[in-house]
Scaffold this motif. Structure first.
Motif, mmCIF file in Angstrom:
data_model
loop_
_atom_site.group_PDB
_atom_site.id
_atom_site.type_symbol
_atom_site.label_atom_id
_atom_site.label_comp_id
_atom_site.label_asym_id
_atom_site.label_seq_id
_atom_site.Cartn_x
_atom_site.Cartn_y
_atom_site.Cartn_z
ATOM 1 N N GLY A 20 -19.947 -44.012 -32.961
ATOM 2 C CA GLY A 20 -21.024 -43.270 -33.614
ATOM 3 C C GLY A 20 -21.681 -42.235 -32.727
ATOM 4 O O GLY A 20 -22.578 -41.514 -33.171
ATOM 5 N N LEU A 21 -21.252 -42.131 -31.465
ATOM 6 C CA LEU A 21 -21.901 -41.232 -30.515
ATOM 7 C C LEU A 21 -21.163 -39.896 -30.437
ATOM 8 O O LEU A 21 -19.929 -39.852 -30.422
ATOM 9 C CB LEU A 21 -21.918 -41.889 -29.130
ATOM 10 C CG LEU A 21 -22.796 -41.240 -28.068
ATOM 11 C CD1 LEU A 21 -24.269 -41.408 -28.418
ATOM 12 C CD2 LEU A 21 -22.504 -41.848 -26.701
ATOM 13 N N SER A 22 -21.927 -38.807 -30.401
ATOM 14 C CA SER A 22 -21.372 -37.481 -30.136
ATOM 15 C C SER A 22 -22.080 -36.904 -28.920
ATOM 16 O O SER A 22 -23.292 -37.073 -28.773
ATOM 17 C CB SER A 22 -21.565 -36.556 -31.347
ATOM 18 O OG SER A 22 -20.856 -37.033 -32.459
ATOM 19 N N TYR A 23 -21.353 -36.218 -28.072
ATOM 20 C CA TYR A 23 -21.957 -35.706 -26.845
ATOM 21 C C TYR A 23 -21.112 -34.545 -26.312
ATOM 22 O O TYR A 23 -19.994 -34.290 -26.777
ATOM 23 C CB TYR A 23 -22.067 -36.816 -25.799
ATOM 24 C CG TYR A 23 -20.756 -37.503 -25.473
ATOM 25 C CD1 TYR A 23 -19.999 -37.122 -24.374
ATOM 26 C CD2 TYR A 23 -20.281 -38.538 -26.280
ATOM 27 C CE1 TYR A 23 -18.802 -37.747 -24.084
ATOM 28 C CE2 TYR A 23 -19.090 -39.174 -25.999
ATOM 29 C CZ TYR A 23 -18.341 -38.774 -24.900
ATOM 30 O OH TYR A 23 -17.161 -39.393 -24.626
ATOM 31 N N LYS A 24 -21.662 -33.835 -25.339
ATOM 32 C CA LYS A 24 -20.948 -32.714 -24.722
ATOM 33 C C LYS A 24 -20.527 -33.080 -23.302
ATOM 34 O O LYS A 24 -21.303 -33.670 -22.548
ATOM 35 C CB LYS A 24 -21.837 -31.467 -24.687
ATOM 36 C CG LYS A 24 -22.082 -30.856 -26.047
ATOM 37 C CD LYS A 24 -22.963 -29.612 -25.968
ATOM 38 C CE LYS A 24 -22.180 -28.427 -25.441
ATOM 39 N NZ LYS A 24 -22.970 -27.168 -25.497
ATOM 40 N N ARG A 25 -19.290 -32.754 -22.967
ATOM 41 C CA ARG A 25 -18.791 -32.884 -21.602
ATOM 42 C C ARG A 25 -18.396 -31.473 -21.175
ATOM 43 O O ARG A 25 -17.379 -30.954 -21.611
ATOM 44 C CB ARG A 25 -17.618 -33.842 -21.562
ATOM 45 C CG ARG A 25 -17.068 -34.074 -20.154
ATOM 46 C CD ARG A 25 -16.073 -35.222 -20.172
ATOM 47 N NE ARG A 25 -16.733 -36.511 -20.248
ATOM 48 C CZ ARG A 25 -16.174 -37.604 -20.737
ATOM 49 N NH1 ARG A 25 -14.953 -37.542 -21.240
ATOM 50 N NH2 ARG A 25 -16.832 -38.749 -20.762
ATOM 51 N N GLY A 26 -19.284 -30.870 -20.360
ATOM 52 C CA GLY A 26 -19.114 -29.443 -20.098
ATOM 53 C C GLY A 26 -19.418 -28.679 -21.380
ATOM 54 O O GLY A 26 -20.480 -28.842 -21.982
ATOM 55 N N ARG A 27 -18.478 -27.852 -21.811
ATOM 56 C CA ARG A 27 -18.674 -27.118 -23.067
ATOM 57 C C ARG A 27 -17.977 -27.800 -24.241
ATOM 58 O O ARG A 27 -18.092 -27.344 -25.379
ATOM 59 C CB ARG A 27 -18.125 -25.691 -22.927
ATOM 60 C CG ARG A 27 -18.921 -24.829 -21.949
ATOM 61 C CD ARG A 27 -18.477 -23.391 -22.022
ATOM 62 N NE ARG A 27 -19.322 -22.519 -21.209
ATOM 63 C CZ ARG A 27 -19.193 -21.197 -21.178
ATOM 64 N NH1 ARG A 27 -18.251 -20.609 -21.889
ATOM 65 N NH2 ARG A 27 -20.000 -20.480 -20.409
ATOM 66 N N LYS A 28 -17.269 -28.868 -23.973
ATOM 67 C CA LYS A 28 -16.506 -29.545 -25.027
ATOM 68 C C LYS A 28 -17.371 -30.571 -25.750
ATOM 69 O O LYS A 28 -18.052 -31.378 -25.118
ATOM 70 C CB LYS A 28 -15.288 -30.241 -24.410
ATOM 71 C CG LYS A 28 -14.383 -30.886 -25.437
ATOM 72 C CD LYS A 28 -13.186 -31.565 -24.762
ATOM 73 C CE LYS A 28 -12.284 -32.224 -25.796
ATOM 74 N NZ LYS A 28 -11.140 -32.919 -25.152
#
Length: 250
Positions: A20-28
């Motif tokens: 259920g988690l959304s997040y950014k790794r760098g620009r992705k």
């Protein structure tokens, strides 16, 4: 959120495993798999509102006792928000919350914001019976659908303190109703509205114009029906514009 805190603070979980988690790794942007819906809603705590400036709100106690809706209307975002399967808190759990907020907090007016509070007839009747036995001096309102509602149901809820019911009508044309997958009968709907009005219930009706199948004629039928309900049944009516929300069939 608790799992995210455990991941960030203690490293006991991998961020990749938190569904259920959304997040950014760098620009992705990374979207983990969807989280499963909570099945046993009775396990959730009641909303404690002491830290909110509750006096600033016209309606102090807004309560949601279920998730999902038995309807499949093509314009509605309910399924996108809460899933297609209806789940509810038990009658005992809902009554206990009202009992606590009435006797401990002194609250007397409650508004149930479920998509269809009357979806489970068995639960509804048990809840009404608990209210009658407790002899609590409260009033409440709820939302319903006319394909589920009946005169017997109206008698039960009004006898238990319900003073207002919101009904989604959405169009004055039965042909449009059928095409938007609303599954209500307009003649039956009007009979139920008339009955509620006779019982002294404040009827609230919502309408939509701009359906994909609307014409000038069907929009006029919708407006005429809204005005008739307002005149004949003292209904509070609202008209909104059809909007193709993300996640809906529309």
């Amino acid at each position: 959120f608790i799992e995210l805190l455990e991941c960030l603070n203690y490293g006991t979980l991998s961020i990749n495993d938190i569904t259920g988690l959304s997040y950014k790794r760098g620009r992705k942007v990374i979207h983990n798999p969807d989280r499963k819906y909570i099945e046993k809603l009775d396990c959730l705590p009641w909303a404690e509102l002491d830290e909110i400036a509750i006096r600033d709100y016209d309606i102090k106690q807004l309560i949601i006792t279920s998730r999902g809706c038995p309807g499949r209307c093509i314009y509605c975002a309910s399924a996108a928000l809460a899933g297609t399967r209806y789940r509810n808190r038990s009658a005992e759990n809902v009554f206990s919350e009202l009992h606590y907020k009435y006797f401990v907090k002194g609250e007397k007016y409650f508004a149930f914001l479920d998509d269809t509070f009357t979806a489970s007839k068995k639960r509804l009747y048990k809840f009404c019976e608990y209210l009658k036995k407790a002899k609590m001096d409260i009033v409440w309102r709820c939302d319903s659908r006319t394909d589920i509602l009946s005169e017997e149901m109206i008698d039960r809820i009004t006898d238990a303190g319900c003073t207002s019911v919101h009904i989604g009508i959405e169009s004055g044309s039965q042909e449009v109703i059928n095409k938007i997958n609303k599954h209500i009968n307009l003649e039956k709907s009007e009979r139920l509205l008339a009955y509620m009005s006779q019982k002294g219930v404040q009827v609230m009706c919502s309408f939509i114009i701009g359906h994909h199948c609307d014409t000038h004629e069907t929009i006029k039928q919708t407006i005429d029906m809204a005005l008739r309900f307002k005149k004949n049944y003292n209904a509070t009516v609202g008209v909104s514009i059809n909007t193709p929300f993300p996640g809906t069939y529309l």
